[in-house]
Structure formats: structure tokens, C-alpha cells
Motif scaffolding. Sequence first.
Motif, mmCIF file in Angstrom:
data_model
loop_
_atom_site.group_PDB
_atom_site.id
_atom_site.type_symbol
_atom_site.label_atom_id
_atom_site.label_comp_id
_atom_site.label_asym_id
_atom_site.label_seq_id
_atom_site.Cartn_x
_atom_site.Cartn_y
_atom_site.Cartn_z
ATOM 1 N N ARG A 32 57.077 49.984 66.065
ATOM 2 C CA ARG A 32 56.631 48.200 66.084
ATOM 3 C C ARG A 32 56.095 47.974 64.657
ATOM 4 N NH1 ARG A 32 53.185 45.866 69.899
ATOM 5 N NH2 ARG A 32 52.360 43.276 69.163
ATOM 6 N N GLU A 51 58.567 50.655 71.823
ATOM 7 C CA GLU A 51 56.917 50.998 72.512
ATOM 8 C C GLU A 51 56.593 52.398 72.916
ATOM 9 O OE1 GLU A 51 54.451 49.114 72.456
ATOM 10 O OE2 GLU A 51 54.898 46.862 72.401
ATOM 11 N N SER A 57 54.399 53.502 78.462
ATOM 12 C CA SER A 57 54.959 52.511 78.712
ATOM 13 C C SER A 57 57.125 53.387 78.272
ATOM 14 C CB SER A 57 54.698 50.646 78.703
ATOM 15 O OG SER A 57 54.880 51.317 76.787
ATOM 16 N N GLY A 79 59.587 46.695 72.762
ATOM 17 C CA GLY A 79 58.941 45.621 72.346
ATOM 18 C C GLY A 79 59.689 44.223 72.457
ATOM 19 N N THR A 97 57.037 43.769 76.647
ATOM 20 C CA THR A 97 57.531 44.524 76.207
ATOM 21 C C THR A 97 58.184 44.729 78.267
ATOM 22 O OG1 THR A 97 55.346 45.425 75.760
ATOM 23 C CG2 THR A 97 57.286 46.879 76.976
ATOM 24 N N SER A 148 51.398 41.835 76.272
ATOM 25 C CA SER A 148 50.483 42.356 75.257
ATOM 26 C C SER A 148 49.985 41.342 74.548
ATOM 27 C CB SER A 148 51.583 43.533 74.533
ATOM 28 O OG SER A 148 52.264 42.989 73.667
#
Length: 285
Positions: free
Chosen positions: A109, A136, A140, A144, A168, A193
Motif C-alpha cells: 500500500r 492488502e 483480508s 486495495g 478492497t 476502508s
Amino acid sequence: MVGFRLFDGEPERSPQVFQIRGNIRQPVFTCKFSFRNSGGDRNQLSRSSQLESSSSRSWLSSLASERERSGRERKGWSITVHDLSGSPVAVASMVTPFVASPGSDRVSRSNPGAWLILRPGDGTWKPWGRLEAWRERGGSDGLGYRFELMPDTNGSMSAAGIVLAESTLGTSKGGKFVIDTSGFGRSTPANSSSPACSPRCSGDFGYGLWPYCMYRGFVMSSTVVGEGKCSKPVVEVSVQHVNCTEDAAAFVALAAAVDLSMDACRLFSQKVRRELCQRRQDLLG
């Protein structure tokens, strides 16, 4: 009202795009997947090949080094959307390579890859939007993404963009990429998010510009399948946001970039589809 557009194949296989009206499928676009600067890479390969007879060991060592480097980055992907006359009407171009973070096999990220979505205007290509994507971490293990609209500032890239979508997608089951501003000011969706429905910007410029932005309410969505599955994106676009062919083409290019980002963010310990391997394309070319 919502308009539906269907890719008849995976974006990397240069598919046609059909408009769906009831039971009628009408072709509206063709897509061409390619690698930027592939000619230069092919020339480099030819020069390396000429050295093989005089220094086979050195050439093989260089090739191994190149394979190792290229195995840690995915770059240069581009998809051009053409209308039925063959004229290019939108482009999604990978402007920032998808690179494995140090000591890892994933795109982080903190260092995402990025696409620029371009539209024709005034005899040149103008940036319309920017899509960032990454892998990500944690439970999860998703894709992303962040999409921002780029203000028309006469080609200046310094102005802050307006984030229209940030969320996501599951890498195993996929999901939907959605731009929907109808929930602006409401509660944040549980699976986001940062709410896709909440336009925001890092500076006052974005908030000041937003009331004058044309993208309000539901804008578009696109299906994204999980890794390793045959992907034929279905794109839904609100007709109020489509005033010309270029409008629709921009959303199609964005949908293709989102879909291809699932492959671009694939773990580097895994191989991508052969159509996405530039070195293979150069050898076959």
C-alpha cells in the motif's frame, strides 16, 4: 437509467465491448492490449542476441539477471479503447510499475502501482483519472484500490485529485469496483476502508472543486473476478454521466485497468498469464 457494457473476453486478450439492451448485444468498442516501448525492448534483445556467439556465458548471465529483475516488477501495460471506426477514444496506461516491496512478494500500500486513464482533447491525450492498486496484508488478503478524478488544469499534473473510490476487493472471490457518491456525508460502508461514496482530497482544492463536479449519485460499477479465473468485466454506467462516446470509453478503460490490476498485484511468487509477459511477447514478435 443505467447502461450495461460487456467485455466479450479478458482485457489482456484485446476483446470487443458490447452494449446490452435487453436481449440485444450491440458492439460499441474494441480494446487493444499492448506493452509500451516494446520495440525498444525488442531491439535490446536483438543486441544481446548478437553477443551470444562471442560471449555465450556472459549473455546467459545477463539474461538471467534480466529475468530476475523483470520477475520483481510488472510494467508497461496499456489498453486502448477504439470506437467502431477504429479511432482511439480512451487509454488506460500503467504509469507506475507494480513492484514487489523489499523482502516481500507483494505490491504494498505504501508503494502502489498506478494507471492513468486518458481521454482525447484538443488534439492530444488528457488525463481524466488515476487508479492506484496494491495487495492488502493480513487476513483480508485483498486488492486495495484508490481512484481519483483529475481536474482539468490544462495538462498540469500538480493539482490535487478528488478521490471518488477507495476500497478492497477479495482476491479469491472478486467483487465490484463501484463509484457512487450518493452516500456522501452518510455512514461509511462496512467493506470500505474509506468510503467510495465520500469524495475527498488532501487539500482544500478538492473540497472547493467538488460542488462543481459532474459526478454525482451512482456513477459506475464493474465486476472483477478472483485470481486465476476467466474475467469478462460487466460495466454499468449511469447514462446521466455519458454525453459522448469518449465518456463511455473512459469508464470502459477504467474497468479494464481495475481488472488488470488483479493480475498486476498477484503475488510475485506466482506467475501471471502469458499474455501479460512482455518478454514472451518480444520473443514471439
